[in-house]
Scaffold this motif. Structure first.
Motif, PDB file in Angstrom:
ATOM      1  N   ARG A 134       0.700  -1.197   0.023  1.00  0.00           N
ATOM      2  CA  ARG A 134       0.032   0.196  -0.066  1.00  0.00           C
ATOM      3  C   ARG A 134       0.849   1.238   0.041  1.00  0.00           C
ATOM      4  NH1 ARG A 134      -2.680  -1.234   5.991  1.00  0.00           N
ATOM      5  NH2 ARG A 134      -0.769  -1.951   6.739  1.00  0.00           N
ATOM      6  N   GLU A 272       0.304   7.519   7.780  1.00  0.00           N
ATOM      7  CA  GLU A 272       1.109   6.811   6.594  1.00  0.00           C
ATOM      8  C   GLU A 272      -0.199   5.853   6.102  1.00  0.00           C
ATOM      9  OE1 GLU A 272       1.797   5.924   9.820  1.00  0.00           O
ATOM     10  OE2 GLU A 272       4.043   5.342   9.758  1.00  0.00           O
ATOM     11  N   GLN A 273      -1.326   5.661   6.541  1.00  0.00           N
ATOM     12  CA  GLN A 273      -2.075   4.698   6.651  1.00  0.00           C
ATOM     13  C   GLN A 273      -3.689   4.976   6.140  1.00  0.00           C
ATOM     14  OE1 GLN A 273      -1.680   1.306   6.554  1.00  0.00           O
ATOM     15  NE2 GLN A 273       0.380   1.428   7.841  1.00  0.00           N
ATOM     16  N   TYR A 413      -1.548 -11.104   8.300  1.00  0.00           N
ATOM     17  CA  TYR A 413      -0.077 -10.013   8.340  1.00  0.00           C
ATOM     18  C   TYR A 413      -0.167  -9.642   9.600  1.00  0.00           C
ATOM     19  CZ  TYR A 413       2.305  -5.635   7.557  1.00  0.00           C
ATOM     20  OH  TYR A 413       3.244  -4.777   7.653  1.00  0.00           O
ATOM     21  N   TRP A 468      12.082  -5.343   8.268  1.00  0.00           N
ATOM     22  CA  TRP A 468      12.547  -4.157   8.578  1.00  0.00           C
ATOM     23  C   TRP A 468      13.382  -4.116   9.782  1.00  0.00           C
ATOM     24  CZ3 TRP A 468       7.020  -4.428   8.116  1.00  0.00           C
ATOM     25  CH2 TRP A 468       6.278  -4.541   9.277  1.00  0.00           C
ATOM     26  N   ILE A 498      11.079   4.029   7.782  1.00  0.00           N
ATOM     27  CA  ILE A 498      11.387   2.685   7.803  1.00  0.00           C
ATOM     28  C   ILE A 498      10.031   1.715   7.361  1.00  0.00           C
ATOM     29  CG2 ILE A 498      12.114   0.727   9.319  1.00  0.00           C
ATOM     30  CD1 ILE A 498      13.979   2.378  10.532  1.00  0.00           C
ATOM     31  N   ALA A 499      10.268   0.620   6.644  1.00  0.00           N
ATOM     32  CA  ALA A 499       9.155  -0.272   6.246  1.00  0.00           C
ATOM     33  C   ALA A 499       8.163   0.297   5.138  1.00  0.00           C
ATOM     34  CB  ALA A 499       8.392  -0.596   7.664  1.00  0.00           C
ATOM     35  N   TRP A 500       8.805   1.626   4.625  1.00  0.00           N
ATOM     36  CA  TRP A 500       8.063   1.817   3.411  1.00  0.00           C
ATOM     37  C   TRP A 500       9.130   2.101   2.156  1.00  0.00           C
ATOM     38  CZ3 TRP A 500       3.084   2.526   3.780  1.00  0.00           C
ATOM     39  CH2 TRP A 500       2.266   2.627   4.974  1.00  0.00           C
TER      40      TRP A 500
HETATM   41  N1  PHE Z   1       4.618  -0.175   5.358  1.00  0.00           N
HETATM   42  C1  PHE Z   1       4.236  -1.305   6.144  1.00  0.00           C
HETATM   43  C2  PHE Z   1       2.727  -1.433   6.013  1.00  0.00           C
HETATM   44  O1  PHE Z   1       1.960  -0.649   5.703  1.00  0.00           O
HETATM   45  C3  PHE Z   1       4.761  -1.542   7.619  1.00  0.00           C
HETATM   46  C4  PHE Z   1       4.144  -0.413   8.395  1.00  0.00           C
HETATM   47  C5  PHE Z   1       2.909  -0.549   9.071  1.00  0.00           C
HETATM   48  C6  PHE Z   1       4.943   0.889   8.705  1.00  0.00           C
HETATM   49  C7  PHE Z   1       2.449   0.663   9.884  1.00  0.00           C
HETATM   50  C8  PHE Z   1       4.359   1.680   9.349  1.00  0.00           C
HETATM   51  C9  PHE Z   1       3.136   1.744  10.201  1.00  0.00           C
HETATM   52  O2  PHE Z   1       1.969  -2.578   6.631  1.00  0.00           O
END
Ligand code: PHE
Length: 523
Positions: A134, A272-273, A413, A468, A498-500
């Motif tokens: 995503r 981010e979500q 997940y 990550w 991190i993780a993106w």
């Molecule tokens: N980017 C990854 C995800 O969307 C991991 C992540 C999750 C990073 C939540 C930050 C916050 O699942």
């Protein structure tokens, strides 16, 4: 050209002009890709660069440097490009390292069993984004999709029709129902306390009035301030010609509190979500494939594991399994830090310590291919996720292929301890356990019509060994932002993303900019 002139001191530098600000902080300078014409001013030449790792960061470095004619060679230990940006389809095989037990921060590992290979047998058109899946609207990843011509579609990250199931619940409820009840009761409590004067020390009369107004809408509690449910909860039989049949009286306040909904209801509240999010049409690896195509297959060597990295006075020398050492002017090391820390060389003790600082984390995903899209047909769930505090974590419904015959659900997940629990199991056991949990949400149909499955435990992926990383302290983080001699470091692990994939891109841009400026200055 203007940027290059700036570097050479032929144009006013950024600092002399007004500094644009974002929320009071200086906005970062816009990224200017290196260009061939940057060299025509003073007759320098693009350098040779060895890029270690063909994940997003490594490929983006080679792609951006390539714009100015740099001679890049990308060395990749795996037999495919993309790193964690891995999309699995029918015909793919996934091999894991043996299961390990990780003890604390020492990561002392004990081998439990041999690594397993899974053959992916999904049908044509089915794909599984085992890694990133995503993309948020503000992320630079979307700019690369535009530039590279990678088509996008919406990724449904949150769905009011999907479910929530916590250990504190007797049965799953639709997200909209859980939200209506939680907002309703919280609003009732706060409204009644406000109305009774309990918050008088904190609120003026005007504040109280506004707060009560807000709460009556927010919790749909009306004039009486009592939450009694409403049509936000949804229906058992939806309205049409008939008025519909409701879900009955809401659970009690005590019951709703024991559902532990705080985290479940706010999954998409993180910046981010937040919806809408996006995914490349056809699979996340569309991005790394496009990058690799731009870099050129002839510049990318897969199956090439780096065994030594040496700074020499005149350049770098990189040794790999099964070939003569390669020499170049510069190197960009875009591998996971915990793997870089194990590669011998002469980068120095401080650098080695810094590389060994980030702690690799665990995450796992299971792809379940069904022959019938029962979640759409029977449950009326089109994309999005069921949130749980069970060991499966999140269950995702596909955001592509609506109404087609087959479909792929992400059966788990999970991260942290839950991921480690599943990661330690062979695929069969992961599947059995995840199906049992999924049945608690969807009932018996979760086990029927299942055609194929594959799971990925990122801690057990060769040449990656983690989903990550987490930095326990930021001291090494700062050190590794600078090159060690002629060796630069790049990756999401060197950013605050991190993780993106966006982190990998941002890091690549920074390294490319610095390396290019150095080449323009030093030749
Ligand atoms: N980017 C990854 C995800 O969307 C991991 C992540 C999750 C990073 C939540 C930050 C916050 O699942």
């Amino acid at each position: 050209m203007y940027a290059a002139m700036g570097v050479l001191g032929l144009a006013p530098s950024k600092e002399t002009g007004p500094v644009p600000t974002v929320g009071g902080a200086a906005a970062p300078a816009p990224y200017v890709p290196p260009q061939r014409s940057d060299f025509s001013l003073r007759g320098g030449r693009p350098a040779t660069v060895l890029v270690l790792g063909a994940g997003v960061a490594g490929l983006a470095c080679a792609y951006e440097l390539g714009k100015a004619g740099y001679d890049c060679t990308v060395l990749e230990a795996r037999d495919r490009v993309g790193g964690r940006s891995m999309t699995l389809r029918g015909g793919d095989a996934v091999t894991e390292l043996p299961a390990r037990v990780h003890s604390g921060t020492t990561q002392a590992a004990a081998t439990l069993g041999a690594g397993e290979t899974q053959q992916v047998t999904f049908g044509a058109g089915t794909y599984f984004n085992a890694g990133p899946a995503r993309i948020a609207q503000w992320m630079v990843t979307l700019d690369y999709c535009r530039e590279l011509g990678v088509p996008l579609e919406v990724f449904v990250n949150a769905n009011a029709s999907a479910y929530i199931l916590t250990e504190g619940m007797k049965a799953p409820v639709r997200a909209r129902t859980a939200r209506a009840d939680a907002y309703g009761y919280v609003s009732e409590l706060l409204a009644k306390a406000t109305d009774a004067g309990a918050l008088d020390a904190r609120l003026s009369d005007a504040d109280k009035e506004r707060l009560l107004d807000f709460l009556s809408d927010f919790g749909e509690i009306g004039e009486s301030y009592g939450y009694t449910g409403g049509d936000r909860r949804g229906y058992r039989v939806n309205p049409g010609v008939g008025a519909g049949t409701g879900l009955g009286t809401p659970p009690s306040l005590t019951e709703v509190l024991s559902q532990a909904l705080g985290r479940m209801l706010t999954m998409d509240a993180g910046y981010e979500q937040a919806m809408p999010m996006f995914q490349p049409v056809g699979g996340m690896d569309g991005i790394v494939r496009a990058l690799a195509a731009q870099v050129g297959a002839e510049r990318i060597r897969t199956g090439t594991r780096v065994t030594r990295i040496m700074n020499r006075p005149e350049g770098v020398e990189v040794t790999f399994d099964g070939g003569a050492p390669l020499k170049a002017d510069y190197c960009v090391a875009a591998l996971p830090p915990h793997l870089l820390a194990r590669i011998p060389g002469n980068l120095g003790a401080d650098v080695r310590t810094a590389l060994a600082t980030p702690v690799p984390m665990s995450a796992g995903k299971l792809g379940l291919e069904y022959g019938r899209r029962w979640w759409e047909i029977e449950d009326r769930v089109y994309g999005g996720a069921t949130e749980t505090d069970l060991d499966v974590g999140h269950i995702w419904y596909p955001s592509y292929g609506f109404h087609t015959e087959r479909g792929l659900i992400v059966g788990y997940y999970n991260t942290g301890e839950d991921a480690e629990t599943y990661n330690a199991l062979p695929h069969r056991e992961r599947l059995r356990r995840a199906l049992a949990q999924g049945r608690r949400v969807h009932g018996g149909k979760y086990g029927t019509d299942l055609i194929a499955s594959v799971s990925v435990a990122w801690r057990r992926q060769p040449h990656i060994e983690g989903s990550w990383v987490r930095w326990p302290s930021l001291s090494g983080f700062t050190l590794l932002q600078r090159p060690a001699g002629r060796v630069y470091f790049a990756g999401d692990w060197l950013t605050h993303l991190i993780a993106w994939q966006a982190g990998a891109f941002e890091s690549a841009r920074k390294v490319v900019t610095e390396l290019h400026h150095r080449v323009l200055k030093e030749g």
